[in-house]
Write an enzyme that holds these catalytic residues in place. Structure first.
Site, mmCIF file in Angstrom:
data_model
loop_
_atom_site.group_PDB
_atom_site.id
_atom_site.type_symbol
_atom_site.label_atom_id
_atom_site.label_comp_id
_atom_site.label_asym_id
_atom_site.label_seq_id
_atom_site.Cartn_x
_atom_site.Cartn_y
_atom_site.Cartn_z
ATOM 1 N N LEU A 93 1.013 -1.159 -0.018
ATOM 2 C CA LEU A 93 0.066 0.120 0.023
ATOM 3 C C LEU A 93 0.739 1.292 -0.077
ATOM 4 O O LEU A 93 0.586 2.162 -0.705
ATOM 5 C CB LEU A 93 -1.057 0.047 1.159
ATOM 6 C CG LEU A 93 -1.705 1.417 1.370
ATOM 7 C CD1 LEU A 93 -3.000 1.321 0.564
ATOM 8 C CD2 LEU A 93 -2.487 1.082 2.946
ATOM 9 N N TYR A 127 -9.910 8.688 -3.633
ATOM 10 C CA TYR A 127 -9.643 7.562 -3.173
ATOM 11 C C TYR A 127 -10.637 6.302 -3.659
ATOM 12 O O TYR A 127 -10.385 5.185 -3.502
ATOM 13 C CB TYR A 127 -9.932 7.625 -1.573
ATOM 14 C CG TYR A 127 -11.313 7.796 -1.232
ATOM 15 C CD1 TYR A 127 -12.043 6.651 -0.709
ATOM 16 C CD2 TYR A 127 -11.861 8.855 -0.951
ATOM 17 C CE1 TYR A 127 -13.520 6.915 -0.039
ATOM 18 C CE2 TYR A 127 -13.115 9.269 -0.384
ATOM 19 C CZ TYR A 127 -13.926 8.209 -0.210
ATOM 20 O OH TYR A 127 -15.212 8.349 0.385
ATOM 21 N N GLU A 161 1.729 -0.395 10.020
ATOM 22 C CA GLU A 161 0.117 -0.402 10.181
ATOM 23 C C GLU A 161 -0.531 0.631 10.902
ATOM 24 O O GLU A 161 -1.473 0.509 11.839
ATOM 25 C CB GLU A 161 -0.008 -1.848 10.737
ATOM 26 C CG GLU A 161 0.273 -2.970 9.568
ATOM 27 C CD GLU A 161 -0.342 -4.360 9.864
ATOM 28 O OE1 GLU A 161 -1.554 -4.229 10.264
ATOM 29 O OE2 GLU A 161 0.461 -5.210 9.657
ATOM 30 N N GLN A 173 14.589 -5.487 46.083
ATOM 31 C CA GLN A 173 13.277 -5.093 45.900
ATOM 32 C C GLN A 173 13.282 -4.213 44.736
ATOM 33 O O GLN A 173 12.200 -4.100 43.643
ATOM 34 C CB GLN A 173 12.662 -4.332 47.184
ATOM 35 C CG GLN A 173 11.311 -4.521 47.113
ATOM 36 C CD GLN A 173 10.722 -3.750 48.542
ATOM 37 O OE1 GLN A 173 11.072 -2.739 48.912
ATOM 38 N NE2 GLN A 173 9.813 -4.591 49.031
ATOM 39 N N ARG A 211 -3.725 -4.828 12.512
ATOM 40 C CA ARG A 211 -3.270 -4.337 13.581
ATOM 41 C C ARG A 211 -3.453 -4.992 14.866
ATOM 42 O O ARG A 211 -2.390 -4.468 15.838
ATOM 43 C CB ARG A 211 -3.259 -2.645 13.569
ATOM 44 C CG ARG A 211 -4.793 -2.173 14.032
ATOM 45 C CD ARG A 211 -4.794 -0.755 14.039
ATOM 46 N NE ARG A 211 -4.266 -0.136 12.729
ATOM 47 C CZ ARG A 211 -5.080 0.498 11.624
ATOM 48 N NH1 ARG A 211 -6.225 0.864 11.996
ATOM 49 N NH2 ARG A 211 -4.564 0.943 10.745
ATOM 50 N N GLY A 229 5.542 9.000 -1.028
ATOM 51 C CA GLY A 229 4.772 10.073 -0.581
ATOM 52 C C GLY A 229 3.528 10.081 -0.025
ATOM 53 O O GLY A 229 2.779 10.753 0.428
ATOM 54 N N TYR A 242 -9.899 0.945 -1.475
ATOM 55 C CA TYR A 242 -9.732 1.947 -0.225
ATOM 56 C C TYR A 242 -10.323 1.006 1.012
ATOM 57 O O TYR A 242 -9.937 0.742 2.163
ATOM 58 C CB TYR A 242 -10.214 3.080 -0.247
ATOM 59 C CG TYR A 242 -11.883 3.364 -0.429
ATOM 60 C CD1 TYR A 242 -12.681 3.332 -1.554
ATOM 61 C CD2 TYR A 242 -12.886 3.480 0.754
ATOM 62 C CE1 TYR A 242 -13.921 3.028 -1.598
ATOM 63 C CE2 TYR A 242 -13.969 3.511 0.787
ATOM 64 C CZ TYR A 242 -14.724 3.333 -0.679
ATOM 65 O OH TYR A 242 -16.010 3.121 -0.788
ATOM 66 N N GLU A 264 3.824 4.335 -0.217
ATOM 67 C CA GLU A 264 4.707 4.664 -1.016
ATOM 68 C C GLU A 264 5.367 5.990 -0.576
ATOM 69 O O GLU A 264 5.065 6.251 0.522
ATOM 70 C CB GLU A 264 3.920 5.456 -2.306
ATOM 71 C CG GLU A 264 2.985 4.272 -3.156
ATOM 72 C CD GLU A 264 2.267 5.227 -4.119
ATOM 73 O OE1 GLU A 264 2.214 6.223 -4.485
ATOM 74 O OE2 GLU A 264 1.207 3.847 -4.857
HETATM 75 C C1 LIG Z 1 9.850 -1.837 8.759
HETATM 76 C C2 LIG Z 1 8.521 -1.317 7.763
HETATM 77 C C3 LIG Z 1 7.663 -2.319 7.154
HETATM 78 C C4 LIG Z 1 6.675 -1.879 6.478
HETATM 79 N N1 LIG Z 1 5.966 -2.648 5.947
HETATM 80 C C5 LIG Z 1 4.704 -2.214 5.265
HETATM 81 C C6 LIG Z 1 4.336 -2.971 4.172
HETATM 82 O O1 LIG Z 1 4.194 -4.217 4.130
HETATM 83 N N2 LIG Z 1 3.170 -2.498 3.405
HETATM 84 C C7 LIG Z 1 2.828 -1.191 3.320
HETATM 85 O O2 LIG Z 1 1.980 -0.866 2.745
HETATM 86 N N3 LIG Z 1 3.686 -0.368 4.153
HETATM 87 C C8 LIG Z 1 4.561 -1.064 4.989
HETATM 88 N N4 LIG Z 1 5.282 0.171 5.745
HETATM 89 C C9 LIG Z 1 4.944 1.585 5.786
HETATM 90 C C10 LIG Z 1 4.325 2.002 6.958
HETATM 91 O O3 LIG Z 1 3.082 1.352 7.275
HETATM 92 C C11 LIG Z 1 4.498 3.366 7.080
HETATM 93 O O4 LIG Z 1 5.820 3.883 7.212
HETATM 94 C C12 LIG Z 1 3.677 4.133 8.220
HETATM 95 O O5 LIG Z 1 2.184 4.101 7.596
HETATM 96 C C13 LIG Z 1 3.767 5.639 8.190
HETATM 97 O O6 LIG Z 1 4.130 6.295 7.092
HETATM 98 P P1 LIG Z 1 5.372 7.169 6.723
HETATM 99 O O7 LIG Z 1 6.393 6.438 6.797
HETATM 100 O O8 LIG Z 1 4.956 7.890 5.561
HETATM 101 O O9 LIG Z 1 5.178 8.484 7.771
HETATM 102 P P2 LIG Z 1 4.335 9.611 7.623
HETATM 103 O O10 LIG Z 1 3.110 9.414 7.383
HETATM 104 O O11 LIG Z 1 5.078 10.900 7.155
HETATM 105 O O12 LIG Z 1 4.336 10.049 9.232
HETATM 106 C C14 LIG Z 1 5.444 10.854 9.654
HETATM 107 C C15 LIG Z 1 4.945 11.481 11.114
HETATM 108 O O13 LIG Z 1 3.851 12.296 11.277
HETATM 109 C C16 LIG Z 1 3.219 11.823 12.182
HETATM 110 N N5 LIG Z 1 1.676 12.069 11.216
HETATM 111 C C17 LIG Z 1 1.142 11.887 9.961
HETATM 112 N N6 LIG Z 1 0.157 12.198 9.819
HETATM 113 C C18 LIG Z 1 -0.563 12.711 10.980
HETATM 114 C C19 LIG Z 1 -1.934 13.406 11.357
HETATM 115 N N7 LIG Z 1 -2.822 13.545 10.391
HETATM 116 N N8 LIG Z 1 -1.856 13.597 12.616
HETATM 117 C C20 LIG Z 1 -0.849 13.350 13.671
HETATM 118 N N9 LIG Z 1 0.403 13.022 13.089
HETATM 119 C C21 LIG Z 1 0.608 12.597 11.840
HETATM 120 C C22 LIG Z 1 2.872 10.350 12.007
HETATM 121 O O14 LIG Z 1 2.343 9.907 13.313
HETATM 122 C C23 LIG Z 1 4.404 10.138 12.007
HETATM 123 O O15 LIG Z 1 4.809 10.309 13.502
HETATM 124 C C24 LIG Z 1 6.302 -0.395 6.609
HETATM 125 C C25 LIG Z 1 7.137 0.538 7.276
HETATM 126 C C26 LIG Z 1 8.359 0.083 7.773
HETATM 127 C C27 LIG Z 1 9.477 1.040 8.403
#
Ligand SMILES: Cc1cc2nc3c(=O)[nH]c(=O)nc-3n(C[C@H](O)[C@H](O)[C@H](O)COP(=O)(O)OP(=O)(O)OC[C@H]3O[C@@H](n4cnc5c(N)ncnc54)[C@H](O)[C@@H]3O)c2cc1C
Length: 381
Positions: free
Chosen positions: A127, A180, A365, A281, A245, A131, A234, A129
């Site tokens: 899912l 979406y 997740e 303790q 999760r 960005g 979606y 990417e």
């Molecule tokens: C080891 C690993 C394995 C993964 N495996 C998969 C997989 O198998 N399939 C898949 O599809 N994805 C996978 N992912 C992706 C993962 O789900 C995403 O990294 C995650 O959802 C966060 O997205 P991002 O990295 O773009 O961070 P961002 O979305 O950019 O978030 C950055 C920070 O901003 C905060 N933030 C963002 N939006 C808000 C908001 N509206 N309000 C408050 N805070 C916010 C977040 O909490 C975070 O602290 C994996 C990631 C890793 C690191």
């Protein structure tokens, strides 16, 4: 009277114990070497298939274990107690890939994919990417309709199991103007021309689990590989991740339990001031608090899983279990490092790895903030 949440049926208990015994016997000796090499040996994956933990909910008629979602949660917890990297392999396979196929797959797709997933094929769920992470529906991977199917073009990032996967569930937008509502889920096989597994990430934790980029360039997909309905991807994504999760919650409970197991063993052996440190303790209270935290996290995980299993609303409870257990895992793994003292800080001992592994629970997740958002929305509208 309803049973306690942690009361398992005989079948569940025997299953959980057999998975843990397997992990203790066959995974534990390789944990350090897998972490250092950032590799998961194929023979070990094959053993997981033989054990039946890669197709837990696949019906027996399709070669699976014919188990339940709760069995999957128990398996993820039991494996993660030994190695959370193998835990996430089992988790993605069962709570995301097989779960989505069981719920959304056409008869043809289920008949084609489920026996393979139970027998030998690792699955992945693509899912995210570069960005679009938290804002998952901002994905830019495109699908275009052809006379006999679709062409997929785009780039996915962070895909767990990508290195090993034969079958991938991939989300792409077929109609970007519809936002979406253009997102569609597809099943894509490894080896499809136009699909390349890209860079493998060099990670802080769960290093044996592969996390890779996936590149799609005019990747031709037959019409029948749509998972669910066109434009309803979606829904597939949201609903699968809501359930998935709970599996991450189980991974984190298993990790925390594993860290506590190590800490208890160590404090009984280590002597300072002429006695074992378990006799102080101050140390006893830290262990007692950690055990209480783990029990609370486990109750949240089992409750969310039982709610889901019995068809009751569970989305808020799933967010709570993932939020809480990932924080507990970090806290307990950190305590384990502290209790090992200097030995906790070096790779000759097992707890520094668990401390590194714990961090991912608050990210994938749905990050901690996104879980809080789900819970707050339920409370405040
Ligand atoms: C080891 C690993 C394995 C993964 N495996 C998969 C997989 O198998 N399939 C898949 O599809 N994805 C996978 N992912 C992706 C993962 O789900 C995403 O990294 C995650 O959802 C966060 O997205 P991002 O990295 O773009 O961070 P961002 O979305 O950019 O978030 C950055 C920070 O901003 C905060 N933030 C963002 N939006 C808000 C908001 N509206 N309000 C408050 N805070 C916010 C977040 O909490 C975070 O602290 C994996 C990631 C890793 C690191």
């Amino acid at each position: 009277m309803p049973a306690a949440l942690t009361t398992l049926s005989d079948d569940e208990r025997i299953f959980r114990d057999s998975v843990y015994e397997f992990a203790d016997r066959e995974i534990r000796p390789h944990v350090r070497e897998m972490d250092e090499a950032a590799q998961m040996p194929r023979p070990l994956i094959d053993r997981l298939f033989e054990l039946g933990v890669m197709g837990i909910e696949v019906p027996e008629s399709a070669g699976g274990a014919g188990g339940t979602f709760f069995h999957a949660v128990l398996a993820v917890e039991a494996v993660s107690r030994v190695d959370p990297s193998i835990g996430v392999l089992v988790d993605v396979q069962n709570t995301l890939v097989i779960n989505a196929l069981l719920k959304w797959g056409s008869d043809e797709l289920r008949q084609r994919c489920l026996p393979r997933l139970a027998d030998r094929s690792v699955g992945a769920y693509a899912l995210s990417e570069a960005g679009s992470g938290s804002d998952a529906f901002a994905l830019t991977t495109r699908a275009t309709q052809t006379s006999d199917g679709f062409l997929i073009t785009g780039r996915k990032l962070w895909i767990t199991n990508a290195n090993e996967a034969d079958l991938l569930i991939v989300f792409a937008n077929l109609n970007p103007e519809a936002g979406y509502r253009g997102i569609t889920a597809f099943v894509i096989e490894r080896g499809t021309p136009g699909l390349t597994v890209g860079k493998k990430e060099d990670k802080l934790g769960i290093r044996a689990s592969s996390t890779c980029e996936l590149l799609f360039e005019d990747c031709r997909i037959p019409q029948q590989n749509v998972l669910g309905e066109v434009g309803k991807g979606y829904k597939v994504a949201i609903e699968t991740l809501n359930e998935g999760r709970i599996g991450i919650g189980a991974q984190m409970v298993g990790l925390a339990q594993g860290a506590l197991d190590h800490a208890i063993h160590y404090v009984r052996e280590r002597k300072q001031f002429g006695k074992t440190i378990a006799e102080f303790q101050g140390v006893q209270f830290q262990i007692a608090r950690a055990a209480s935290d783990i029990e609370a996290a486990r109750l949240l995980v089992y409750n969310a899983a039982r709610l889901r299993e019995t068809g009751q609303p569970f989305v808020t409870e799933a967010a709570m279990c993932k939020l809480f257990s990932s924080e507990v895992a970090e806290r307990v793994a950190s305590l384990a490092v502290n209790l090992y003292g200097g030995y906790g800080f070096v790779k000759d001992y097992p707890v520094e790895k668990l401390y590194r592994d714990a961090k991912i629970g608050q990210i994938y997740e749905g990050t901690t903030n996104l879980q809080l958002q789900t819970i707050a929305k339920h409370l405040l509208g």
